[in-house]
Design a protein around this motif. Structure first.
Motif, short mmCIF file in Angstrom:
data_model
loop_
_atom_site.label_atom_id
_atom_site.label_comp_id
_atom_site.label_asym_id
_atom_site.label_seq_id
_atom_site.Cartn_x
_atom_site.Cartn_y
_atom_site.Cartn_z
N PRO A 76 0.85 -1.19 0.00
CA PRO A 76 0.00 0.00 0.00
C PRO A 76 0.89 1.24 0.00
O PRO A 76 1.86 1.29 0.76
CB PRO A 76 -0.77 -0.10 1.33
CG PRO A 76 -0.66 -1.53 1.72
CD PRO A 76 0.63 -2.04 1.18
N LEU A 77 0.60 2.18 -0.85
CA LEU A 77 1.41 3.39 -0.90
C LEU A 77 0.60 4.52 -1.50
O LEU A 77 -0.45 4.31 -2.09
CB LEU A 77 2.70 3.17 -1.70
CG LEU A 77 2.57 2.74 -3.17
CD1 LEU A 77 2.37 3.94 -4.08
CD2 LEU A 77 3.82 2.00 -3.59
N ALA A 78 1.11 5.70 -1.32
CA ALA A 78 0.55 6.89 -1.96
C ALA A 78 1.58 7.99 -1.78
O ALA A 78 2.63 7.78 -1.17
CB ALA A 78 -0.79 7.28 -1.36
N GLY A 79 1.30 9.15 -2.30
CA GLY A 79 2.25 10.26 -2.18
C GLY A 79 1.67 11.45 -2.91
O GLY A 79 0.47 11.69 -2.80
N GLY A 80 2.49 12.13 -3.67
CA GLY A 80 1.93 13.23 -4.44
C GLY A 80 2.76 14.49 -4.33
O GLY A 80 3.75 14.53 -3.66
#
Ligand code: SF4
Lengths: 83, 578
Positions: A79-83
């Protein structure tokens, strides 16, 4: 050899981020026809409970029971995210 | 002491504290900057003239112990888009303002002469000083000197050479915890607005600050606990999770695999070489070199997505090398070498340039023949033209659209004049809807549909499905509300999936404000901010025809999925019901 070709598929499996602690970054694997995402996770002894993001040929949200075809690229992320 | 506004008149070189008007009490961050800009700035004014204003506002909970809440909004009329702008940054500068009970600093007017000024803000007063000795200098050396002069406990805001030459690609620079000039309210050219007024630096010294007033301690503490629990248990935001371990650049590989990582000025969505500049490779390098990772942009963050990138051997710390910056100055320019990208990012920080706009600009400059794609050394030389204030440098400092026009390039990845970030809207449609319809000009943070379309956070959506008006609208509205609180947008990953986390956010707001808001009040609060911004833009001349992507996205297919941006105009107009 011909018989084997019909029974097996070749798949390019890639692991990313923290998953590289437990699996190789990239591996070409040969699997029996009818294999699913779960078959691949079993092969790399990744528990069924592990939360993952799975892309097949660039399409996300793949399920454990999705059938894998010959020549597929299966990219597996934690699971990952960023931006 | 109640909350106050510091009004800074650059024409008269005066700064005065005023009480925060009663109807502004529940406004913070973006809600306050956009409200003040809409109320006090003529939408038709020249963005670099005396009638524009530059507004700094910490969020409502910024400066408290609420986790991951050290954010500041900077607002004004943008010289890049011609519309309203809110640029957001994480820095202890924000927390200091919050603890001094300064809800906003409003900089207005314009100093007539050639002098640049530094404004020092203390708890009980202000002081102007001449800052000419730091004009024409790089910000890395300058910040070192400023810390020497004012002590290492202050917060620093400044603008660089790119702003001094009125570059619409210039940002407003803030210190990171090491004092490096690496945290930017980057977007929309607000650096040039600050410089146009004759203001070069703001130094904040919080000695004697009373701290943020909390009217209901019980509600506040309960909220902190709920949010902390959500952030430390959600797989994306928890310690040791991918964002914490690899930083935002953990996105390089997944967006590349998804075929949406723009390469060479948006001419392809994938390139195997991108892996060489991935978050995984970078984290390894940082470890080897002795940089810092994980790290925070502002104290009190539990997610800690930040880092300190260095040259080989741990030399010359640069600051964070974010995903967006790395992509803009890397794959978007055909550059797949971390050291080249790191030095380009350092040059941007040193000159006060928005890295996304600079990378977009470099992509079109390369397409226009000023350098070969992939030539990092030549790219660095081009950035030096800005430092040397050559005619070419002055063109480049004005960003992607201006540079493209000067060079006759027709593939121009901008919306409302602002360069697109690191996701190609042909491969991932929802983010394209956000780029097109946010009042901010192309901005991924305005409604981060990627989370749902690729990562399955806050539900799932097929990236190729062109029906994305609702997804983008809901995210844009929620984002506007978060931008008012002072929480980092990255808390959204946890609170979209964990309802108690969102409750915690609302509890902390109730704690600070003494209100009894519920989670149901959040969308209305966010929508009000967007409406204020859209009204300003309308009065500045924007219509629904500006809520569109450039033509080439609709015509040129993007490899490897061979998709165009096929979201209809009707769908785009559905976002705000125009
Ligand atoms: S998550 Fe990252 S950007 Fe957000 S406050 Fe923490 S360190 Fe800063």
């Amino acid at each position: 050899m011909k018989m084997d070709d019909k029974k097996n598929i070749t798949v390019n499996v890639k692991f990313f981020a923290n998953l590289r602690d437990i699996a190789p970054p990239k591996k070409i694997v040969t699997l029996p026809i009818g294999s699913t995402v779960s078959t691949i996770l079993d092969l790399f002894t990744i528990s069924i409970e592990t939360k993952l993001i799975i892309l097949i040929n660039g399409s996300p949200h793949q399920k454990r029971e999705t059938l894998i075809k010959d020549g597929d690229i299966v990219a597996i992320f934690p699971p990952l995210a960023g931006g | 002491m109640s909350k106050r506004i510091l009004r800074v008149n650059m024409t008269k070189l005066e700064a005065k504290f005023e009480d925060l008007p009663a109807d502004f009490v529940a406004l913070g961050g973006r809600a306050l900057t956009s409200t003040i800009v809409a109320k006090e700035v003529d939408p038709l004014c020249h963005p670099l003239g005396a009638n524009n204003k530059l507004v700094f506002a910490p969020g409502l909970v910024t400066g408290t112990k609420a986790p991951t809440s050290g954010r500041l909004s900077v607002g004004g009329k943008s010289p890049l888009t011609g519309g309203i702008k809110e640029a957001n940054v994480g820095t202890n500068f924000a927390q200091k303002l919050g603890r001094m009970r300064i809800a906003a600093v409003v900089v207005e007017g314009m100093h007539k002469g050639d002098d640049y000024y530094l404004l020092k803000i203390k708890n009980d007063g202000t002081e102007f000083m001449k800052a000419n000795k730091w004009s024409n200098k790089g910000l890395y050396d300058t910040y070192k000197e400023l810390y020497k002069e004012f002590g290492n406990k202050v917060g620093i805001c400044g603008v660089g050479i790119a702003a001094e030459i009125s570059g619409a690609a210039s940002g407003v620079c803030f210190n990171d915890p090491e004092g490096l000039p690496s945290r930017y309210a980057g977007r929309g050219g607000l650096g040039a607005v600050m410089a146009s007024k004759g203001l070069k630096f703001i130094i904040v010294d919080e000695t004697g600050a009373p701290g943020v007033e909390i009217l209901n301690e019980e509600a506040f503490n309960m909220g902190v606990k709920k949010l902390w629990n959500a952030l430390t248990t959600h797989d994306v935001t928890k310690p040791g999770g991918a964002l914490n371990s690899f930083g935002t650049s953990v996105l390089v590989n997944i967006i590349n695999e998804a075929g949406g990582l723009p390469q060479r000025n948006f001419s392809s969505g994938q390139d195997d070489r991108s892996e060489k500049v991935s978050g995984e490779v970078k984290a390894d390098e940082i470890k080897k070199r002795g940089g810092v990772r994980p790290h925070f942009c502002s104290p009190g963050c539990v997610i800690q997505c930040s880092e300190v990138w260095t040259k080989p051997g741990g030399k010359d710390p640069m600051g964070v090398l974010e995903y967006e910056s790395l992509w803009a100055l890397g794959p978007n320019c055909g550059i797949y070498n971390l050291d080249d990208i790191g030095e380009l990012n350092r040059a941007c920080n040193d000159l006060g340039l928005d890295t996304i706009e600079a990378g977009g600009m470099m992509g079109v400059a390369m397409e226009g023949g000023l350098a070969e794609f992939g030539d990092g050394k030549k790219a660095l030389k081009l950035i030096e033209e800005i430092k040397n204030k050559t005619p070419t440098g002055r063109i480049l400092a004005n960003g992607t659209a201006f540079t493209a026009q000067a060079l006759g390039v027709t593939r121009v990845p901008v919306v409302k004049g602002q360069s697109l970030p690191a996701y190609d809207p042909r491969a991932i449609k929802g983010i394209g809807v956000t780029y097109a319809t946010t009042p901010q000009g192309a901005d991924h943070t305005a409604g981060y549909a990627i989370a749902t379309e690729i990562m399955g956070v806050g539900g799932t959506a097929d990236p190729k499905d062109p029906k994305k008006a609702e997804l983008s609208r809901n995210l844009q509205v929620a984002t506007a509300a978060i931008d008012a609180t002072g929480y980092c947008l990255f808390i959204a990953f946890a609170i979209l999936d964990i309802p108690e986390g969102l409750e915690g956010v609302v509890d902390t707001l109730n704690g600070v404000l003494g209100t009894s808001l519920t989670v149901d009040d959040v969308p209305g609060y966010g929508m009000q901010i967007i409406n204020t911004e859209r009204e300003f833009n309308k009065a500045a001349g924007f219509t629904d025809k500006h809520d569109r992507l450039p033509e080439f996205f609709l015509k040129e297919k993007l490899a490897p999925h061979n998709e165009v941006f096929n979201v209809t105009d009707e769908e785009l107009d559905k976002v705000w019901g125009a």
